[in-house]
Design a protein around this motif. Structure first.
Motif, short mmCIF file in Angstrom:
data_model
loop_
_atom_site.label_atom_id
_atom_site.label_comp_id
_atom_site.label_asym_id
_atom_site.label_seq_id
_atom_site.Cartn_x
_atom_site.Cartn_y
_atom_site.Cartn_z
N LYS A 105 39.00 68.41 47.95
CA LYS A 105 38.35 68.09 47.09
C LYS A 105 37.89 67.43 45.50
N ARG A 106 38.60 67.29 45.13
CA ARG A 106 37.61 66.17 43.97
C ARG A 106 37.08 64.75 44.11
N ARG A 107 36.65 64.04 45.60
CA ARG A 107 36.52 63.33 46.79
C ARG A 107 35.16 63.73 47.21
N ASN A 108 35.10 64.80 47.50
CA ASN A 108 34.02 64.84 47.79
C ASN A 108 32.89 65.69 46.74
N GLY A 109 34.16 65.91 45.64
CA GLY A 109 32.66 66.71 44.51
C GLY A 109 32.03 65.12 43.88
N LEU A 110 33.27 64.41 43.87
CA LEU A 110 32.61 63.23 43.12
C LEU A 110 31.42 62.35 43.77
N LEU A 111 31.08 62.25 45.69
CA LEU A 111 30.24 61.64 45.99
C LEU A 111 28.81 62.32 46.03
N LYS A 112 29.16 63.38 46.17
CA LYS A 112 27.90 64.66 45.40
C LYS A 112 27.31 64.43 44.36
N LYS A 113 28.08 64.10 43.70
CA LYS A 113 27.63 64.20 41.66
C LYS A 113 27.27 62.22 41.74
N ALA A 114 27.27 61.56 42.57
CA ALA A 114 27.57 59.92 42.03
C ALA A 114 25.66 60.09 43.05
N TYR A 115 25.57 60.87 44.43
CA TYR A 115 24.25 60.24 45.19
C TYR A 115 23.51 61.75 44.21
N GLU A 116 23.35 62.68 43.42
CA GLU A 116 23.10 63.01 42.40
C GLU A 116 22.39 63.25 41.30
N LEU A 117 22.89 61.48 41.27
CA LEU A 117 22.77 60.71 40.12
C LEU A 117 21.58 59.64 40.39
N SER A 118 21.79 59.07 40.91
CA SER A 118 20.85 58.32 41.95
C SER A 118 19.83 58.92 41.94
N VAL A 119 20.05 59.96 42.74
CA VAL A 119 18.75 60.82 42.51
C VAL A 119 17.48 61.12 41.40
N LEU A 120 18.34 61.74 40.94
CA LEU A 120 17.66 62.16 39.96
C LEU A 120 17.88 61.43 38.41
N CYS A 121 18.18 60.32 38.40
CA CYS A 121 18.09 59.21 37.49
C CYS A 121 17.60 58.29 38.00
N ASP A 122 17.02 58.27 39.50
CA ASP A 122 16.87 56.46 39.98
C ASP A 122 17.86 55.17 39.83
N ALA A 123 19.28 55.95 39.20
CA ALA A 123 19.85 54.71 39.44
C ALA A 123 20.66 54.40 40.52
N ILE B 204 26.59 49.03 49.32
CA ILE B 204 27.97 48.48 48.37
C ILE B 204 27.44 47.24 48.14
N ALA B 205 27.23 46.28 49.09
CA ALA B 205 26.91 44.41 49.76
C ALA B 205 26.53 44.39 48.55
N LYS B 206 24.81 45.19 48.01
CA LYS B 206 24.53 44.49 46.93
C LYS B 206 24.31 44.30 46.01
N THR B 207 24.80 46.14 45.71
CA THR B 207 25.26 46.69 44.52
C THR B 207 26.38 45.44 43.75
N LEU B 208 27.56 45.04 44.92
CA LEU B 208 28.53 44.79 44.27
C LEU B 208 27.56 42.94 43.98
N GLU B 209 26.76 42.53 44.31
CA GLU B 209 26.21 41.06 43.89
C GLU B 209 25.68 40.96 43.13
N ARG B 210 25.35 42.05 42.58
CA ARG B 210 24.20 42.89 41.47
C ARG B 210 25.53 42.49 40.15
N TYR B 211 26.06 42.87 40.45
CA TYR B 211 27.88 43.01 39.58
C TYR B 211 28.63 42.16 38.89
N GLN B 212 28.42 41.30 40.18
CA GLN B 212 28.93 39.94 39.52
C GLN B 212 27.82 39.57 39.38
N ARG B 213 27.03 39.46 39.38
CA ARG B 213 25.94 38.38 38.86
C ARG B 213 25.78 38.81 37.84
#
Length: 244
Positions: free
Chosen positions: A23-41, A62-71
């Protein structure tokens, strides 16, 4: 009745723990999707279950975001290290600047300048430093002079040795030349002068011991004075032994 507060601790029941995770995993994935759509993050979410199963979400990959994070992390560390290094260099520069100014003051004091701010104790220390420096300079000068004298003596000994060798060689060559000259004449009566002159033949007669005589004109036997006829007439001016 309202929902009570859930105590945050590990769920001991395995079934309840698995249900809660789903339950918590599905809710966390849903919140991450909503945050990316609503805030263009740009969001990347990675979840590993207790069994090692991977669940992930990334709106830009994931790979692109992780590379940006490392930089971003490396740049942040570089910036921090650069700031720390700059601060270290600034502190070192300040210390060197203060030391340089102190050395300049000491040099001026040793030259007899800017002695006004010094007290009696500092003047005594300056005097001891000057005496020590003068003593060391004199010792160094004496040592240099001694070394130069020893070097000159060594050169003198070398030149003397070379001179003796050349003299011996010259005497040997001279003796050899004298022997060769004596051998060329080939007589035991020949005397060669020590200075290398011409050979001299020794004389075996005493005929040259008398004084030399000079005879001019025609020589004729002159009889004793009693046997010489005299001409009293003076008609013929004739002297025996001379023709005029």
């Amino acid at each position: 009745m309202g929902r009570g507060r859930v105590e945050l601790k590990r769920i001991e029941n395995k079934i309840n723990r698995q249900v809660t995770f789903s339950k918590r995993r599905n809710g966390l994935l849903k919140k991450a999707y909503e945050l990316s759509v609503l805030c263009d993050a740009e969001i990347a979410l990675i979840i590993f279950s207790n069994r090692g199963k991977l669940y992930e979400f990334g709106n830009a990959g994931i790979a692109k975001t992780l590379e940006r994070y490392q930089r971003a992390c490396f740049n942040s560390q570089d910036n921090k290290s650069a700031v720390c290094e700059t601060q270290g260099w600034y502190q070192e520069m300040s210390m060197l600047k203060a030391k340089f100014e102190s050395l300049q003051r000491t040099q001026r004091n040793l030259l007899g300048e800017d002695l006004g701010p010094l007290n009696v104790k500092e003047l005594l220390q300056l005097e001891r430093k000057l005496e020590t420096a003068l003593s060391q300079a004199r010792e160094r000068k004496t040592q240099i002079m001694i070394d130069e004298v020893e070097e000159l003596r060594r050169k003198e000994r070398q030149l003397g040795e070379v001179n003796r060798q050349l003299k011996g060689r010259l005497e040997a060559e001279r003796a050899g030349s004298l022997r060769s000259i004596q051998g060329a004449w080939g007589t035991s009566d020949t005397i060669v002068t020590d200075d290398g002159g011409f050979p001299i033949q020794p004389s075996h007669s005493n005929s040259m011991d008398c004084e030399p005589t000079l005879q001019i004109g025609y020589h004729q036997f002159v009889p004793p004075e009693a046997a010489i006829p005299r001409n009293n007439g003076g008609e013929n001016n004739f002297m025996l032994g001379w023709v005029l």
